[in-house]
Design an enzyme around this catalytic site. Structure first.
Site, PDB file in Angstrom:
ATOM      1  N   LYS A   1       7.984 -12.344   4.385  1.00  0.00           N
ATOM      2  CA  LYS A   1       6.830 -12.604   5.238  1.00  0.00           C
ATOM      3  C   LYS A   1       5.759 -11.557   4.924  1.00  0.00           C
ATOM      4  O   LYS A   1       5.828 -10.433   5.390  1.00  0.00           O
ATOM      5  CB  LYS A   1       7.243 -12.480   6.713  1.00  0.00           C
ATOM      6  CG  LYS A   1       6.414 -13.320   7.705  1.00  0.00           C
ATOM      7  CD  LYS A   1       4.978 -12.934   7.815  1.00  0.00           C
ATOM      8  CE  LYS A   1       4.779 -11.617   8.553  1.00  0.00           C
ATOM      9  NZ  LYS A   1       3.313 -11.274   8.574  1.00  0.00           N
TER      10      LYS A   1
ATOM     11  N   GLU B   1       9.775   1.673   5.778  1.00  0.00           N
ATOM     12  CA  GLU B   1       8.773   2.557   5.171  1.00  0.00           C
ATOM     13  C   GLU B   1       7.539   2.475   6.066  1.00  0.00           C
ATOM     14  O   GLU B   1       6.874   1.426   6.088  1.00  0.00           O
ATOM     15  CB  GLU B   1       8.467   2.128   3.742  1.00  0.00           C
ATOM     16  CG  GLU B   1       9.658   2.258   2.824  1.00  0.00           C
ATOM     17  CD  GLU B   1       9.318   2.061   1.352  1.00  0.00           C
ATOM     18  OE1 GLU B   1       8.170   1.772   1.023  1.00  0.00           O
ATOM     19  OE2 GLU B   1      10.232   2.212   0.529  1.00  0.00           O
TER      20      GLU B   1
END
Ligand SMILES: NC(=O)c1ccc[n+]([C@@H]2O[C@H](COP(=O)([O-])OP(=O)(O)OC[C@H]3O[C@@H](n4cnc5c(N)ncnc54)[C@H](O)[C@@H]3O)[C@@H](O)[C@H]2O)c1
Ligand SMILES: N/C(=C\C=C\C=O)C(=O)O
Length: 487
Positions: A179, A255
């Site tokens: 996505k 991250e």
């Protein structure tokens, strides 16, 4: 209006149109450049089911060599359509064409090639042991596919960051539902086309477009049939996704954000440090998680260094992607420009001196409908100021003097984030000594954003969970299993 491209989702080897569409805007001039099919919960579920099915199909019988060859074929496909990918990144983000070429698309190819090669040479562990009854045991470790990986990626380096996750996930035999950010759907869609042309079995790679909360992002992160989530984005989004993953105790790799510092010692190579701090503060309009927003400069060179930085900042060419010599383009959206501009205002309220920039530029042309903002240098804020603690994620840095290592290291570490730092010095022992005390996942010395893809990448504290890169990616995208045999 009807001839604008419609970007579709890619599910189980088929291109899927959905009822809800959202606009794709060019941040250079605010123009509508396309519409994007938003995946609803049912479409995301179908993508996950297709991935689960494909994980049990021919894909799982492929050898490492066969998977490696397919990853190289994907890299070949990106190479063959290099200019299409450059155009896609530039259209969605307004970045300089030269950056899309040298960084974004080049790294998209490198990510696939690196993991295609790494899996062919990856080693594992074997231990021989003896049981109390004298029986011999062979104990070896093997990496099995995790299953279906949910990949959720941001808008700032769209192809680089999407492929940084998709390549190792596929390399380790998993299936993927990706996505991409709603702001940057184009290069992800091209990647799906290249993967389809490479001939991966249906359902191995799926692409769903949409937003986060209440849209495809949330539908994916809360889907009970994914086996792990790898996410790159804001820390607070990471927190929301972690809550969703907790429900099913899913593995996560995050991250996240940063508030990165540069430390410039008086003994640094002055010109290299100026160039390095400029690059680390203003690359991609400051929209890189690794960008510098805090610059600490040893007092004896502070005035000279700031003057040099100011001159370079005022000389930055802020323009269109194809403008000759352009250094930086617009921000990703008017909404994000509003956020960054609000920090420029906040800095003034917090008592900052604005040494360069600080406002929205006026071009007198179509760029005035774009998301441009001036590159900015500020000074005079206390370390406690919000502008020194919160990620702004724009072309802005704050400069402050320091006197000793003992003073500056705690200042650098005094942050909720811990992603990256850069140190500029010509003293070897100082470089090692200071780098060893900085609490970030990455420390560059006399460099910035210099990447060896075999090294672990990730942040501490609010900057992330886990490490990816090299064997760290092989481990995250695997179910690591020990097999012990009595011999
Ligand atoms: N550490 C890194 O390597 C790294 C790299 C790039 C960007 N970033 C960070 O990303 C941020 C900028 O990117 P962004 O604005 O796209 O981040 P974001 O968190 O707003 O969105 C990132 C992705 O998450 C999706 N998303 C948002 N809310 C969600 C939810 N509740 N559930 C599931 N998905 C959701 C978005 O649609 C998008 O695809 C900055 O903070 C930057 O520091 C970090
Ligand atoms: N993950 C990486 C870069 C992240 C950049 C953040 O904006 C990489 O270089 O692999």
């Amino acid at each position: 209006m009807t001839d604008l491209p419609l970007l579709r989702c890619f599910v189980d080897g088929q291109w899927v149109e959905t009822h809800h569409r959202f606009p794709n805007i060019n941040p250079v001039n605010g123009q509508l450049i396309g519409r994007v099919c938003e995946a609803d919960a049912a479409t995301v579920s179908r993508a996950v089911e297709a991935a689960n099915r494909a994980a049990q199909g021919p894909w799982k019988t492929l050898t490492v060599q066969e998977r490696s060859a397919l990853l190289h074929r994907i890299a070949d496909g990106i190479e063959q359509r290099f200019e299409d990918f450059v155009a896609a990144e530039v259209m969605d983000t307004g970045r300089p064409v030269h950056q899309a070429r040298s960084l974004d698309v080049a790294r998209g190819i490198a990510n696939f090639r690196m993991f295609a090669d790494l899996i062919k040479t990856a080693s594992s562990e074997l231990y021989e042991s003896t049981l109390p009854d004298g029986a011999k045991m062979l104990n070896y470790v093997c990496r099995k596919p995790l299953g279906t990986i949910g990949v959720i990626s941001p808008w700032n380096l769209p192809l680089l960051l999407l492929t940084w996750k998709v390549a190792p996930a596929l390399a380790m035999g998993n299936c993927v539902v990706a996505k991409p950010s709603e702001e940057t759907p184009s290069s992800a869609t091209l990647l799906a086309e290249v993967i389809q042309a490479a001939g991966l079995p249906h359902g191995v790679f799926n692409l769903v477009h949409g937003f986060g909360p209440g849209s495809a992002g949330e539908h994916l992160s809360t889907n009970p049939n994914i086996d792990a989530i790898t996410f790159t984005g804001e820390s607070r989004t990471g927190s929301a996704i972690m809550k969703a993953a907790a429900e099913g105790v899913k593995e996560v790799s995050f991250e996240l954000g940063g508030k990165n510092a540069a430390v410039v010692f008086a003994d640094a190579d002055f010109d290299a440090a100026v160039a390095g701090v400029m690059r680390s503060s203003f690359t991609n309009s400051g929209q890189v998680c690794l960008c510098t927003e805090r610059v600490y400069i040893e007092r004896p060179i502070f005035d000279r260094f700031v003057e040099a930085l100011k001159r370079r900042c005022e000389a930055l060419v802020v323009g269109r992607p194809e403008d000759p010599g352009v250094d930086m383009g617009p921000l990703i959206s008017l909404e994000h420009r509003g956020k960054v501009h609000s920090y420029y205002q906040l800095a003034r309220e917090e008592g900052a001196a604005i040494l360069c920039g600080g406002d929205i530029p006026v071009f007198g042309d179509e760029r005035d409908q774009g998301a441009y903002i001036q590159p900015t240098i500020m000074a005079g804020l206390p370390d406690t100021a919000r502008c020194m603690r919160e990620e702004i994620f724009g072309p802005v840095c704050h400069v402050a003097p320091f006197d000793t290592e003992e003073e500056v290291i705690p200042r650098v570490n005094d942050s909720a984030y811990g992603l990256a730092a850069s140190i500029w010095t010509t003293q070897l022992s100082r470089a090692h000594r200071v780098a060893g005390q900085i609490r970030t996942g990455i420390v560059w010395v006399n460099a910035w954003f210099a990447r060896d893809l075999r090294t672990p990448f990730g942040g501490t504290k609010m900057s992330g969970i886990g490490r990816e890169g090299g064997r760290y990616s092989l481990d995250f995208y695997s179910e690591i299993s020990t097999i012990s045999i009595r011999i």
